[in-house]
Design a protein around this motif. Structure first.
Motif, PDB file in Angstrom:
ATOM      1  N   GLY A 118      -4.757   4.844   8.484  1.00 24.53           N
ATOM      2  CA  GLY A 118      -5.044   3.420   8.405  1.00 24.53           C
ATOM      3  C   GLY A 118      -5.198   2.973   6.964  1.00 24.53           C
ATOM      4  O   GLY A 118      -5.087   3.768   6.032  1.00 24.53           O
ATOM      5  N   PRO A 119      -5.457   1.698   6.757  1.00 23.97           N
ATOM      6  CA  PRO A 119      -5.653   1.205   5.390  1.00 23.97           C
ATOM      7  C   PRO A 119      -6.916   1.747   4.745  1.00 23.97           C
ATOM      8  O   PRO A 119      -7.035   1.768   3.523  1.00 23.97           O
ATOM      9  N   ASP A 120      -7.859   2.218   5.587  1.00 27.42           N
ATOM     10  CA  ASP A 120      -9.141   2.680   5.055  1.00 27.42           C
ATOM     11  C   ASP A 120      -9.390   4.165   5.257  1.00 27.42           C
ATOM     12  O   ASP A 120     -10.101   4.792   4.478  1.00 27.42           O
ATOM     13  N   VAL A 175     -12.831  11.643  15.951  1.00 26.42           N
ATOM     14  CA  VAL A 175     -11.609  11.135  15.326  1.00 26.42           C
ATOM     15  C   VAL A 175     -11.655   9.613  15.320  1.00 26.42           C
ATOM     16  O   VAL A 175     -12.311   8.991  16.156  1.00 26.42           O
ATOM     17  N   ILE A 176     -10.945   9.045  14.371  1.00 21.06           N
ATOM     18  CA  ILE A 176     -10.923   7.598  14.184  1.00 21.06           C
ATOM     19  C   ILE A 176      -9.516   7.082  14.458  1.00 21.06           C
ATOM     20  O   ILE A 176      -8.529   7.699  14.052  1.00 21.06           O
ATOM     21  N   TYR A 203     -11.295  11.140   6.594  1.00 20.29           N
ATOM     22  CA  TYR A 203     -11.453  10.972   5.153  1.00 20.29           C
ATOM     23  C   TYR A 203     -11.302   9.508   4.756  1.00 20.29           C
ATOM     24  O   TYR A 203     -10.509   8.764   5.355  1.00 20.29           O
ATOM     25  N   ASP A 204     -12.062   9.133   3.741  1.00 19.99           N
ATOM     26  CA  ASP A 204     -11.871   7.834   3.110  1.00 19.99           C
ATOM     27  C   ASP A 204     -10.558   7.894   2.337  1.00 19.99           C
ATOM     28  O   ASP A 204     -10.375   8.747   1.470  1.00 19.99           O
ATOM     29  N   ARG A 205      -9.652   7.005   2.664  1.00 22.73           N
ATOM     30  CA  ARG A 205      -8.321   7.074   2.067  1.00 22.73           C
ATOM     31  C   ARG A 205      -8.342   6.825   0.559  1.00 22.73           C
ATOM     32  O   ARG A 205      -7.564   7.422  -0.189  1.00 22.73           O
ATOM     33  N   ALA A 206      -9.237   5.970   0.107  1.00 24.22           N
ATOM     34  CA  ALA A 206      -9.273   5.616  -1.315  1.00 24.22           C
ATOM     35  C   ALA A 206      -9.890   6.711  -2.171  1.00 24.22           C
ATOM     36  O   ALA A 206      -9.409   7.003  -3.265  1.00 24.22           O
ATOM     37  N   THR A 207     -10.964   7.337  -1.672  1.00 24.13           N
ATOM     38  CA  THR A 207     -11.696   8.309  -2.486  1.00 24.13           C
ATOM     39  C   THR A 207     -11.409   9.757  -2.112  1.00 24.13           C
ATOM     40  O   THR A 207     -11.682  10.665  -2.892  1.00 24.13           O
ATOM     41  N   GLY A 208     -10.900   9.986  -0.899  1.00 24.73           N
ATOM     42  CA  GLY A 208     -10.681  11.345  -0.426  1.00 24.73           C
ATOM     43  C   GLY A 208     -11.937  11.998   0.121  1.00 24.73           C
ATOM     44  O   GLY A 208     -11.911  13.150   0.549  1.00 24.73           O
ATOM     45  N   LYS A 209     -13.048  11.267   0.136  1.00 22.26           N
ATOM     46  CA  LYS A 209     -14.314  11.814   0.623  1.00 22.26           C
ATOM     47  C   LYS A 209     -14.267  12.002   2.138  1.00 22.26           C
ATOM     48  O   LYS A 209     -13.773  11.144   2.867  1.00 22.26           O
ATOM     49  N   GLN A 210     -14.805  13.139   2.599  1.00 22.26           N
ATOM     50  CA  GLN A 210     -14.858  13.369   4.040  1.00 22.26           C
ATOM     51  C   GLN A 210     -15.896  12.454   4.674  1.00 22.26           C
ATOM     52  O   GLN A 210     -16.996  12.272   4.152  1.00 22.26           O
ATOM     53  N   GLN A 223       0.854  -1.179   0.000  1.00 21.08           N
ATOM     54  CA  GLN A 223       0.000   0.000   0.000  1.00 21.08           C
ATOM     55  C   GLN A 223       0.893   1.233   0.000  1.00 21.08           C
ATOM     56  O   GLN A 223       1.888   1.294   0.709  1.00 21.08           O
ATOM     57  N   GLU A 224       0.550   2.162  -0.837  1.00 25.32           N
ATOM     58  CA  GLU A 224       1.364   3.365  -0.959  1.00 25.32           C
ATOM     59  C   GLU A 224       1.451   4.080   0.386  1.00 25.32           C
ATOM     60  O   GLU A 224       0.455   4.342   1.042  1.00 25.32           O
ATOM     61  N   GLU A 225       2.669   4.356   0.801  1.00 25.78           N
ATOM     62  CA  GLU A 225       2.869   5.016   2.081  1.00 25.78           C
ATOM     63  C   GLU A 225       2.533   6.500   1.966  1.00 25.78           C
ATOM     64  O   GLU A 225       2.761   7.130   0.945  1.00 25.78           O
TER      65      GLU A 225
END
Length: 224
Positions: A110-112, A194-195, A138-145, A37-39
């Protein structure tokens, strides 16, 4: 005799070719497929300025993900812009310059999801500064808040269940000093959170569930 010799030579050649082929095949290393996974490299941005009427010093993170970085950048710059529009204090004021400060902490990658706390504080005079704590997720894959509905889904609870559990915990800590309306089932009461890897922490602002002296309150729930 000559025919036997020819056949023998051919057999030796075939055996040699077979041996060479099989050895080459066995000795050839297998291709290793490794998915990484891209750091994310967190960098800091700083808005810093001083004029005759105000001082600004805000530090905030950038994660190298365009959609996330753009949203954070716009949010911070909008907050700074609103602060700078405040009318200046009179020259004889005990606080000749307004101040606006910002920092961040509780970074989780995190990964997600990507999550952190942004603390913005402005002081224009009076007993104490006005501080707001925003959990930005934020969703890491989409950037959505991610908003409170996403948080409720992550812990497998409805807003009513979160409200009941939070009220019980805060009541046990604050007693009769608790402002119960600040943790009722209005979803806006749980808009700052926060997550982390194993939990979600809801943040209650100053004055939201208790007097200023009680400070910022937090209640955590395990992630499902």
């Amino acid at each position: 005799m000559k025919k036997i010799l020819i056949v023998f030579v051919l057999l030796i050649g075939l055996l040699g070719a077979y041996f060479f082929f099989t050895q080459s095949k066995e000795s050839k290393p297998a291709l290793e497929v490794e998915q990484k996974q891209e750091e994310i490299q967190v960098t800091r941005k700083n808005i810093k300025e001083e004029t005759e009427t105000h001082v600004v010093d805000v530090v905030y993170p950038q994660f190298g993900i365009a959609a996330i970085d753009t949203h954070i950048d716009q949010l911070v710059k909008s907050s700074v812009g609103e602060f700078k529009m405040l009318p200046p204090n009179p020259p004889e004021s005990a606080v000749p310059k307004h101040s606006f400060d910002g920092l961040y902490d509780s970074v989780y990658i995190g990964p997600d999801v990507v999550s952190f706390r942004l603390v913005l504080s402005q002081y224009t005079g009076g007993a104490h500064p006005l501080t707001s704590i925003s959990g930005l997720n934020y969703d890491r894959a989409t950037g959505k808040q991610l908003l409170q509905q996403d948080a409720f889904a992550m812990i497998g609870k409805t807003v009513e269940e979160v409200s009941a559990a939070a009220t019980k915990e805060l009541k046990s800590k604050l007693g009769d000093a608790m402002f119960e309306e600040g943790a009722n089932s209005n979803p806006e009461n749980f808009s700052s959170f926060v997550i982390s890897e194993d939990k979600i922490t809801f943040i209650f602002q100053q004055y939201q569930v208790a007097a200023y002296a009680a400070g910022v309150q937090e209640v955590s729930f395990s992630r499902k």
